[in-house]
Design an enzyme around this catalytic site. Structure first.
Site, PDB file in Angstrom:
ATOM      1  N   CYS A 162      24.839  62.007  91.930  1.00 20.85           N
ATOM      2  CA  CYS A 162      24.901  59.979  91.506  1.00 20.85           C
ATOM      3  C   CYS A 162      25.480  59.557  92.681  1.00 20.85           C
ATOM      4  O   CYS A 162      25.231  58.359  92.715  1.00 20.85           O
ATOM      5  CB  CYS A 162      26.571  60.065  90.678  1.00 20.85           C
ATOM      6  SG  CYS A 162      25.470  61.229  89.306  1.00 20.85           S
ATOM      7  N   HIS A 184      28.734  53.416  90.441  1.00 15.91           N
ATOM      8  CA  HIS A 184      28.511  54.465  89.839  1.00 15.91           C
ATOM      9  C   HIS A 184      28.691  54.280  88.551  1.00 15.91           C
ATOM     10  O   HIS A 184      29.963  54.686  87.665  1.00 15.91           O
ATOM     11  CB  HIS A 184      28.746  55.854  90.548  1.00 15.91           C
ATOM     12  CG  HIS A 184      27.875  56.450  89.388  1.00 15.91           C
ATOM     13  ND1 HIS A 184      26.951  56.726  89.236  1.00 15.91           N
ATOM     14  CD2 HIS A 184      27.905  57.820  89.052  1.00 15.91           C
ATOM     15  CE1 HIS A 184      26.479  57.020  88.347  1.00 15.91           C
ATOM     16  NE2 HIS A 184      27.317  58.086  88.352  1.00 15.91           N
ATOM     17  N   ASN A 188      25.080  55.668  82.351  1.00 17.19           N
ATOM     18  CA  ASN A 188      24.744  56.704  83.812  1.00 17.19           C
ATOM     19  C   ASN A 188      22.989  57.096  83.733  1.00 17.19           C
ATOM     20  O   ASN A 188      22.200  58.149  82.971  1.00 17.19           O
ATOM     21  CB  ASN A 188      25.635  58.413  83.317  1.00 17.19           C
ATOM     22  CG  ASN A 188      25.828  58.820  84.835  1.00 17.19           C
ATOM     23  OD1 ASN A 188      24.917  58.550  86.005  1.00 17.19           O
ATOM     24  ND2 ASN A 188      26.830  59.862  85.214  1.00 17.19           N
TER      25      ASN A 188
END
Length: 328
Positions: A122, A255, A285
């Site tokens: 990520c 993020h 996500n």
């Protein structure tokens, strides 16, 4: 001569298939797994996510995002001399050949531009940005295409409601170019491999057979605790490098993993939530794609404007984390 790098174009792509919490809950219920929209939203802030069709790869989505970023930058594909693509879900097992090389070919870039994948999960997009910034500042490259692209739906265990409800697919891209004035004000990267076990895909290929699990595993509480701690610290490190204070930041684009992590980070930086770009509710996500997706959304809807200061930051498996302070 002093060189700087600056973002001159953004782009993104989401697969057409949007799956709401209600739809996902119905699919899981058919397998005897209980969840609900309320349960998912209360724990993550996620209401929907996008899933790619089975014949769509990370490179396919990356190409679409890249084309939109190139259009925004008013550049032709062959003006790009560097491609850095962040992904944990490459087109081929082991990332061989790199998805960046596949994207280069699909875009018709024939000038011998360097192309490489980055694997920092990520945080991958921040890592890729920092690398491109250094290469542009060194004078070795002029126009860089930075992409985050993921098909996380391929590595989800849909019998584990603690992880399968959180992730989605998509791609985001930026074009960074040589500039006479600073655009990337500071970047800071970190990693700590001692935490690799709390977020991983614990399988490997042995004689053509997967040994272990090919599904994503996450210790949610451990990840949450670590993420909240390191995101505040790395943001402050980037600010210190740039000689700036948090109150000079116009937008925080973290993020997009969990709304509670984002709220906690904003609070620790004394930034109100109306200065935080949030797309996790509609995208879920999307790992390395989440930051460029959110940036592009905010640029295109007019929130992020020229000359504003934006803090980008991410944290992911490895464990990796990083931040980039930029002036648009």
């Amino acid at each position: 001569m002093t060189f700087y790098s600056k973002i001159i174009g953004t782009g993104s792509y989401l697969p057409p298939r949007k799956v709401t919490n209600h739809e996902l809950a119905e699919q899981l219920a058919a397998k005897g797994i209980e969840t609900s929209d309320e349960w998912i939203v209360s724990r993550s802030g996620i209401s929907a996510r996008h899933y790619a069709e089975s014949n769509v790869t990370s490179s396919d989505m990356a190409v679409e995002a890249a084309k939109r970023a190139l259009d925004a930058a008013n550049l032709q594909a062959n003006e790009i001399d560097l491609i850095i693509l962040a992904t944990s879900t490459p087109d081929f097992f082991g990332g061989f050949p790199s998805t960046a090389c596949i994207v280069q070919n699909k875009l018709g870039i024939t000038n011998g531009a360097a192309a490489v994948d980055v694997q920092a999960v990520c945080s991958g997009f921040i890592y890729a940005m920092s690398m491109a910034d250094s290469m542009i500042k060194s004078g070795s490259h002029k126009n860089a295409l930075i992409i985050g692209a993921e098909v996380f739906s391929r590595i989800l265990n849909f019998e584990d409601r603690t992880t399968c409800v959180l992730f989605g697919d998509g791609a985001g891209a930026i074009v960074m170019s040589r500039s006479e004035e600073p655009g990337v004000l500071a970047t800071k990267l970190h990693a700590d491999g001692s935490h690799s076990h709390i977020l991983c895909v614990p399988g490997n290929l042995n004689a053509g057979v997967i040994a272990g699990s090919a599904f994503l595993y996450m210790d949610g509480q451990a990840v949450f605790k670590l993420a909240v701690n390191v995101l505040e610290k790395v943001a402050n490190e980037a600010l210190e490098l740039a000689g700036m204070q948090a109150n000079q930041v116009d937008w925080l684009i973290p993020h997009q993993a969990n709304i509670r992590i984002m709220q906690s980070t904003a609070k620790k930086l004394s930034l109100p939530m109306d200065k935080v770009v949030v797309t996790v509710d509609q995208h879920g996500n999307t790992s390395a794609a989440s930051i460029p997706l959110a940036l592009d959304a905010a640029v295109r809807d007019g929130r992020v404007k020229k000359d504003q200061v934006v803090m980008l930051e991410g944290v992911g498996g490895g464990f990796t984390w990083g931040a980039a302070l930029i002036k648009m």
